[in-house]
Structure formats: structure tokens, C-alpha cells
Design a protein around this motif. Structure first.
Motif, PDB file in Angstrom:
ATOM      1  N   THR A  83       0.865  -1.181   0.000  1.00  0.00           N
ATOM      2  CA  THR A  83       0.000   0.000   0.000  1.00  0.00           C
ATOM      3  C   THR A  83       0.904   1.233   0.000  1.00  0.00           C
ATOM      4  O   THR A  83       2.134   1.105   0.015  1.00  0.00           O
ATOM      5  CB  THR A  83      -0.918   0.037   1.237  1.00  0.00           C
ATOM      6  N   ARG A  84       0.318   2.397   0.055  1.00  0.00           N
ATOM      7  CA  ARG A  84       1.121   3.622   0.042  1.00  0.00           C
ATOM      8  C   ARG A  84       1.991   3.749   1.286  1.00  0.00           C
ATOM      9  O   ARG A  84       2.998   4.459   1.269  1.00  0.00           O
ATOM     10  CB  ARG A  84       0.210   4.850  -0.061  1.00  0.00           C
ATOM     11  N   VAL A  85       1.610   3.072   2.390  1.00  0.00           N
ATOM     12  CA  VAL A  85       2.372   3.209   3.630  1.00  0.00           C
ATOM     13  C   VAL A  85       3.001   1.892   4.096  1.00  0.00           C
ATOM     14  O   VAL A  85       3.623   1.844   5.158  1.00  0.00           O
ATOM     15  CB  VAL A  85       1.480   3.771   4.758  1.00  0.00           C
ATOM     16  N   SER A  86       2.851   0.817   3.327  1.00  0.00           N
ATOM     17  CA  SER A  86       3.436  -0.461   3.732  1.00  0.00           C
ATOM     18  C   SER A  86       4.954  -0.334   3.835  1.00  0.00           C
ATOM     19  O   SER A  86       5.595   0.296   2.989  1.00  0.00           O
ATOM     20  CB  SER A  86       3.085  -1.554   2.729  1.00  0.00           C
TER      21      SER A  86
ATOM     22  N   MET B  85       7.329  -1.663  -1.395  1.00  0.00           N
ATOM     23  CA  MET B  85       7.234  -1.232  -0.009  1.00  0.00           C
ATOM     24  C   MET B  85       8.499  -0.498   0.417  1.00  0.00           C
ATOM     25  O   MET B  85       9.582  -0.732  -0.118  1.00  0.00           O
ATOM     26  CB  MET B  85       6.994  -2.436   0.908  1.00  0.00           C
ATOM     27  N   ARG B  86       8.351   0.350   1.421  1.00  0.00           N
ATOM     28  CA  ARG B  86       9.496   1.089   1.930  1.00  0.00           C
ATOM     29  C   ARG B  86      10.233   0.252   2.971  1.00  0.00           C
ATOM     30  O   ARG B  86       9.649  -0.611   3.619  1.00  0.00           O
ATOM     31  CB  ARG B  86       9.026   2.406   2.550  1.00  0.00           C
ATOM     32  N   HIS B  87      11.517   0.512   3.127  1.00  0.00           N
ATOM     33  CA  HIS B  87      12.336  -0.217   4.095  1.00  0.00           C
ATOM     34  C   HIS B  87      13.096   0.773   4.959  1.00  0.00           C
ATOM     35  O   HIS B  87      13.613   1.783   4.476  1.00  0.00           O
ATOM     36  CB  HIS B  87      13.329  -1.145   3.378  1.00  0.00           C
ATOM     37  N   PHE B  88      13.154   0.475   6.257  1.00  0.00           N
ATOM     38  CA  PHE B  88      13.915   1.291   7.203  1.00  0.00           C
ATOM     39  C   PHE B  88      14.889   0.392   7.954  1.00  0.00           C
ATOM     40  O   PHE B  88      14.494  -0.647   8.490  1.00  0.00           O
ATOM     41  CB  PHE B  88      12.983   1.985   8.205  1.00  0.00           C
ATOM     42  N   SER B  89      16.152   0.787   7.972  1.00  0.00           N
ATOM     43  CA  SER B  89      17.164   0.102   8.778  1.00  0.00           C
ATOM     44  C   SER B  89      17.339   0.875  10.082  1.00  0.00           C
ATOM     45  O   SER B  89      17.520   2.098  10.060  1.00  0.00           O
ATOM     46  CB  SER B  89      18.501   0.059   8.032  1.00  0.00           C
ATOM     47  N   VAL B  90      17.278   0.171  11.207  1.00  0.00           N
ATOM     48  CA  VAL B  90      17.332   0.815  12.517  1.00  0.00           C
ATOM     49  C   VAL B  90      18.589   0.406  13.261  1.00  0.00           C
ATOM     50  O   VAL B  90      18.883  -0.793  13.391  1.00  0.00           O
ATOM     51  CB  VAL B  90      16.084   0.468  13.354  1.00  0.00           C
TER      52      VAL B  90
ATOM     53  N   TYR C 298      16.656  -7.811   2.909  1.00  0.00           N
ATOM     54  CA  TYR C 298      15.250  -7.423   3.009  1.00  0.00           C
ATOM     55  C   TYR C 298      15.032  -5.985   2.538  1.00  0.00           C
ATOM     56  O   TYR C 298      13.916  -5.623   2.160  1.00  0.00           O
ATOM     57  CB  TYR C 298      14.774  -7.622   4.446  1.00  0.00           C
ATOM     58  N   GLU C 299      16.098  -5.211   2.538  1.00  0.00           N
ATOM     59  CA  GLU C 299      15.993  -3.828   2.046  1.00  0.00           C
ATOM     60  C   GLU C 299      15.666  -3.808   0.560  1.00  0.00           C
ATOM     61  O   GLU C 299      14.695  -3.182   0.128  1.00  0.00           O
ATOM     62  CB  GLU C 299      17.313  -3.100   2.327  1.00  0.00           C
ATOM     63  N   TRP C 300      16.457  -4.534  -0.247  1.00  0.00           N
ATOM     64  CA  TRP C 300      16.182  -4.537  -1.678  1.00  0.00           C
ATOM     65  C   TRP C 300      14.858  -5.225  -1.981  1.00  0.00           C
ATOM     66  O   TRP C 300      14.071  -4.732  -2.802  1.00  0.00           O
ATOM     67  CB  TRP C 300      17.304  -5.255  -2.445  1.00  0.00           C
ATOM     68  N   THR C 301      14.573  -6.326  -1.318  1.00  0.00           N
ATOM     69  CA  THR C 301      13.345  -7.076  -1.591  1.00  0.00           C
ATOM     70  C   THR C 301      12.110  -6.240  -1.288  1.00  0.00           C
ATOM     71  O   THR C 301      11.129  -6.274  -2.040  1.00  0.00           O
ATOM     72  CB  THR C 301      13.320  -8.375  -0.769  1.00  0.00           C
ATOM     73  N   SER C 302      12.142  -5.490  -0.204  1.00  0.00           N
ATOM     74  CA  SER C 302      11.003  -4.623   0.138  1.00  0.00           C
ATOM     75  C   SER C 302      10.723  -3.638  -0.985  1.00  0.00           C
ATOM     76  O   SER C 302       9.575  -3.481  -1.430  1.00  0.00           O
ATOM     77  CB  SER C 302      11.293  -3.855   1.434  1.00  0.00           C
ATOM     78  N   ARG C 303      11.761  -2.986  -1.458  1.00  0.00           N
ATOM     79  CA  ARG C 303      11.569  -1.975  -2.507  1.00  0.00           C
ATOM     80  C   ARG C 303      11.123  -2.603  -3.822  1.00  0.00           C
ATOM     81  O   ARG C 303      10.316  -2.021  -4.552  1.00  0.00           O
ATOM     82  CB  ARG C 303      12.856  -1.168  -2.693  1.00  0.00           C
TER      83      ARG C 303
END
Length: 574
Positions: A496-499, A523-528, A514-519
Motif C-alpha cells: 500500500t502507500r504506507v506499507s 514497499m518502503r524499508h527502514f534500517s534501525v 530485506y531492504e532490496w526485496t522490500s523496494r
């Protein structure tokens, strides 16, 4: 006078058998006088006539289909077409069909007319310059396990025993019979469409690498290669001596407005035994069977059987030795992990083999950037698990309506799912885990007081059935957790727009998994790192510091909860 005689049961039976034979003979003769069946396709494809006198293709059933293509969909004249089935016999064909490339990216090559003999994949071509073919090292390797040493890197470079070119004259001398004397070619067709996986078991028995790299890349490549928008199938040359009925597989259409690539018949794991492609939790087999229920799986022993069947039999009288044989794959997708890592996108930017397939098809207009291309897979596994995902608004098109300009909608409901790894070898400091749970619970309770329906799931995947895991992920808007295999479940989420996926690393650590796969799935990805986050295009550099795999990963719960809230309420820069 004959019918006035008394017939025995034996005589009556003979009369019935004779009458049946006459009927079948007349029916066959009548069929032979009919018009040659034709498959007519409007758009980028060409008209196909099946040449009965060439005896190349034996039609088991016939169908006339008219397909009209647009930029986004494939429409058939009939919503429920009858499937066409063919048997390919190259036995008396004077010219063995040449190999052509439908599409290629490093590690991903879709072939027409690929051959195998004695374990070598052969590209049959009369092109002396070989200009139409990629470098062999960008298509395949020796299939050895990967180690980061100069010796191993050199050992994975392919040789002529792995893949080689062969001219029509040499192919005729090696596999051909004298068709003028009725001698058959020794080329045997492996019917249908084949996936050739040249990866070692080193990564196959891991849920992420199997599903989110191998299968995801495979689907991106075949989805884009067969999509009418790319023109790849219609632009690749088809040998004039072979009917295109098997070179142009029929689209597997669910309804008039839904495109799917043609189904693949088999997957061959060339270097893996029956256990080598299965992960310990069992999600690889679950996923493969749920999404591709009709797919036949062959493993290394089966491949060895095929290899041995092509080698001359050296037993007995040497004067009667059989000559070499070859297997013919009309349509074959060859994937190779080492070859993908020789490409720029995988080798230098993402370290994800699927990235080579996805980026190539994005550049050719075959897949979109918001994950709609993965929808067939996602929905198939939802159905298998009896999941009922939250209803979402349909994808929107930009003003020009182009396939690549699909736009995501807002979620119907908001569901935050935190995958806890506190019983695993890589996990948060216990106090930080508890603080994260508390911060997320406070966030959801506050939003409910504001009249918003937000939901929080705290899950331990190892305590849930596979069906339960799929059902939870099908409803999730935000997926968060420590870097680990459980985040592979992002492939089950509905974009979705915010997933988004929020991945917690040991500070200083980062990997593109998981960063590349999300995009790639919209979907957006955040590394914490504890209380700090990063997102594309400002990701950290890949690193695995001491503590990356440890049991003392820190995280500041309130900062993560604030990040989740800002993402869900469109407060972050796009």
C-alpha cells in the motif's frame, strides 16, 4: 445371405471389431482432409500454421485463439479457452532448430531450443561471430559452492564442459541421422517449459534465498519476458524449420483482463539432492507447492539420469555402439547464482541475484515498481492458507495509463506485526525487546483513542503453523523485527502507500537482503540502529561487525514506535 446364417459369439465379436476398424480408418482419413489448424495472434505475435507434412508437431487438441494486446493486459476472445497440447518430434527433421535468446540478464537467461548432451548445455547456432549471445560466464558457472577466495572464484568460472556452442553441421554429425534413409535424429524433446536451477545447495536450503531470491527472480524474469509490453518473445528469432506452436507458449489466462505468463512444467535442481532445496522449517516446500501445484521437481540424481542417457552405451559388442543423444528444451530459463554476481546490479550494488532479473525487466517495461507483478504469487499462497487479507482499493494508473505508472492506494486497515526472535540465536537485549513491545502497545492504544482502527500483532513464527503465519502477514501493513529469516514473510504482504519493513540491526551492521526485496515489491524499508534509522537512497554500507549475529542487539522502543507512526501517517519525506 450372410446375415441369415447362425453366428457364433466369436463371429459376432469379429464383425464388431472389423466395423470399428473401418470406422476409425474413415474418421482418420476425414481428419486428414481438413484444413490445417491455425493459431492466429494479433499484436506483436505472428500467425502460426502447423505444417502437418513436416511431422514435427502432433496436435493432440486444436484451438483458434485471437489475442489483442494493450500496454497493460492481454485479452483473449474467449474467457475460457481450451488449452493446446503438442508433442514435438524432431526425429525426421532435416534441420535441428537453432538456439536463440529471448531475454538475458547476468545469471538469468531464457532460451529457445537449448540442448544438453553428456552434461554440457549446447547453444546450436550458425552465427560464426556469436554476436547474438552473451558471454558464457554471464550465463552459467561450474555450480560449485561460493567462497570468497581467489581459488574458488576461479574454480566457478565455466568451461566448455558446462556450456558450449555447436554448429548445425557438428550437431548433425553428433546427433543426426540420415533422414533420407529414414534414420531418426537422436534428439529427444523435453516437453513443456523448464526451469534449470544451477545453484548449489549452499543457499537453496534457506527460506530467504530460495523464495525471495530464486523464486522471486524467476517470476520477475518470466513475467516480464512473456509480457506483451516488452515484445521480447515476439522479437526473438524463431527457427524457420520449426513450427512456432511450441516456441510461443500460450498465455495462462484467468479472465479477460488478467495477464499471467505461461505455466512452467518442471524445475530441475541440477546440483541439489531431494533435501538440498528444502529448509528446516519447511517453508520452501510449502511455498513451492502452494504457488506451483502442478510443477514437477527433478533433482541432481534425475539430472544425472538425463546425462547418462545421452552417453553412448559402451557395453557389449563395440561394433554396435549407439551414438550420442541430446535432450532438447524448447523453452528453458537457466538461472545461475555465480553468473548473477558477475553482473553490476548484483555484484556491486545489492548482492541480490534477483536484482539482476528485476532491474532488467523494469528497464524493458515488463514489471512495475509497486509489486503488482508479484500479485499472482502472493494471492496464490493466500488462497492456499485460506487467508482473507484486508480489502484494499485497487491500483491506480497515472494520467497516461501506462503499465509502469501504477500507483498504490492507502490501506483499508492498519496492522503492525512485530516478529519476535527472543528465542533465537540473533535477538534483542531482553529489556529492549520489552521496551519495544510497550512502546508499540502504547502507540496502538493511543490511536484507538483517536478513533483509528490500528492493530498490533506480536508473533513468534516458530510457535505458529505455516497457514497461521501466512494469514497474519496477508493483513500486515508494517512488518518489523531483527534482521533474520522471519522478515522473508514480507513477500506475503500487500503493498500500500504506507506499507513498510522496519529491520533492526546491530549498530554498524547492514545487509541488502530485506531492504532490496522490500523496494522491489513496492514497499518502503527502514534500517534501525538503536534509535537511528536509514532508508533508501541513504542506506548504510554493507557490514557485519562483531555482535551482528549476537544476542545483545540494542533498540530504543519509543524511537521505533515514532518511526512507525510517522510512516503510517505520511509524515516522512517520500
Amino acid at each position: 445371405m450372410f446375415f441369415r446364417q447362425n453366428l457364433t459369439r466369436r463371429d459376432a465379436l469379429l464383425v464388431m471389431v472389423g466395423a470399428s476398424c473401418v470406422y476409425l480408418f474413415l474418421a482418420a482419413a476425414s481428419y486428414g482432409l481438413q484444413t490445417t489448424p491455425t493459431l492466429t495472434v494479433e499484436g506483436p505475435l505472428t500467425q502460426i500454421s502447423l505444417e502437418r507434412e513436416r511431422k514435427i508437431v502432433t496436435m493432440l487438441s486444436t484451438l483458434t485463439v485471437t489475442a489483442t494486446t494493450t500496454e497493460t493486459t492481454t485479452h483473449l476472445a474467449s474467457p475460457t479457452p481450451t488449452l493446446q497440447s503438442t508433442l514435438i518430434d524432431l526425429g525426421l527433421e532435416p534441420d535441428i532448430p537453432e538456439t536463440s535468446i529471448v531475454a538475458h540478464a547476468p545469471g538469468w537467461t531464457l532460451f529457445r531450443n537449448l540442448y544438453m548432451s553428456n552434461g554440457t548445455l549446447f547453444l546450436l547456432t550458425s552465427d560464426s561471430s556469436l554476436a547474438d549471445f552473451p558471454e558464457i560466464r554471464m550465463m552459467t558457472s561450474t555450480g560449485l559452492e561460493a567462497q570468497n577466495t581467489p581459488e574458488n572464484i576461479a574454480a566457478r568460472e565455466p568451461t566448455k564442459e558446462n556450456m558450449d556452442f555447436i554448429s548445425p553441421a557438428d550437431a548433425r554429425a553428433r546427433w543426426g541421422g540420415d533422414y533420407t534413409k529414414g534414420e531418426r535424429n537422436r534428439v529427444w524433446t523435453v516437453e513443456g517449459n523448464t526451469l534449470l536451477f544451477n545453484d548449489p545447495p549452499q543457499f537453496l536450503n534457506h527460506y530467504y534465498h530460495f523464495v525471495a531470491e530464486l523464486l522471486l527472480g524467476t517470476w520477475a524474469f518470466i513475467y516480464g519476458a512473456f509480457h506483451p509490453a516488452t515484445g521480447l518473445m515476439s522479437s526473438s528469432s524463431s527457427p524457420p524449420s520449426i513450427s512456432a506452436a511450441f516456441n510461443q507458449p500460450s498465455f495462462n489466462v484467468q479472465d479477460n483482463a488478467t495477464y499471467q505468463p505461461p505455466p512452467f512444467t518442471r524445475a530441475i535442481f541440477i546440483h541439489s539432492d531431494t533435501h538440498g532445496w528444502r529448509d528446516s522449517p519447511g517453508f520452501n516446500a510449502y511455498f513451492l507447492r502452494a504457488v506451483f501445484p502442478a510443477l514437477t521437481v527433478e533433482v541432481q540424481r534425475d539430472w544425472e539420469d538425463r546425462v547418462m542417457a545421452t552417453v553412448p552405451d559402451k557395453s557389449g559388442d563395440r561394433s554396435t555402439l549407439t551414438a550420442d543423444r541430446a535432450w532438447h528444451f524448447p523453452i528453458a530459463l537457466l538461472t545461475d547464482r555465480s553468473a548473477a554476481h558477475r553482473g553490476v546490479v548484483c555484484g556491486s550494488q545489492t548482492q541480490r541475484t534477483a536484482a539482476e532479473a528485476w532491474h532488467y525487466m523494469v528497464d524493458n517495461g515488463g514489471v512495475d515498481r509497486v509489486g503488482a507483478w508479484w500479485g499472482n504469487i502472493r494471492e496464490a499462497i493466500w488462497r492456499f492458507a485460506s487467508a482473507t487479507p484486508i480489502a484494499q482499493a485497487p491500483l491506480k494508473h497515472a494520467s497516461d495509463g501506462k503499465f509502469m505508472d501504477l500507483q498504490l492506494a492507502d490501506p483499508g486497515e492498519t496492522v503492525i506485526t512485530y516478529i519476535s526472535r527472543q528465542s533465537s540465536r540473533r535477538r534483542l537485549i531482553q529489556e529492549d525487546h520489552e521496551g519495544l513491545v510497550t512502546a508499540l502497545e502504547e502507540l496502538v492504544n493511543r490511536k484507538r483513542q483517536e478513533g483509528k482502527h490500528w492493530e498490533l500483532n506480536i508473533v513468534q513464527a516458530e510457535r505458529m503453523t505455516k497457514d497461521e503465519q501466512v494469514r497474519v502477514m496477508s493483513k500486515s501493513t508494517i512488518l518489523l523485527g531483527v534482521h533474520g529469516n522471519g522478515l522473508t514473510h514480507l513477500v506475503l504482504m500487500q503493498p500500500t502507500r504506507v506499507s513498510a519493513v522496519v529491520e533492526i540491526f546491530f549498530p554498524g551492521g547492514f545487509a541488502h537482503d530485506y531492504e532490496w526485496t522490500s523496494r522491489a515489491l513496492g514497499m518502503r524499508h527502514f534500517s534501525v540502529w538503536n534509535d537511528t534509522y536509514f532508508t533508501h537512497p541513504n542506506e548504510p554500507r554493507v557490514d557485519y561487525p562483531e555482535g551482528f549475529q549476537g544476542i545483545s542487539i540494542p533498540v530504543y522502543g519509543p524511537a521505533v514506535a515514532k518511526l512507525v507512526e510517522d510512516q503510517l501517517e505520511h509524515k516522512l519525506p517520500s
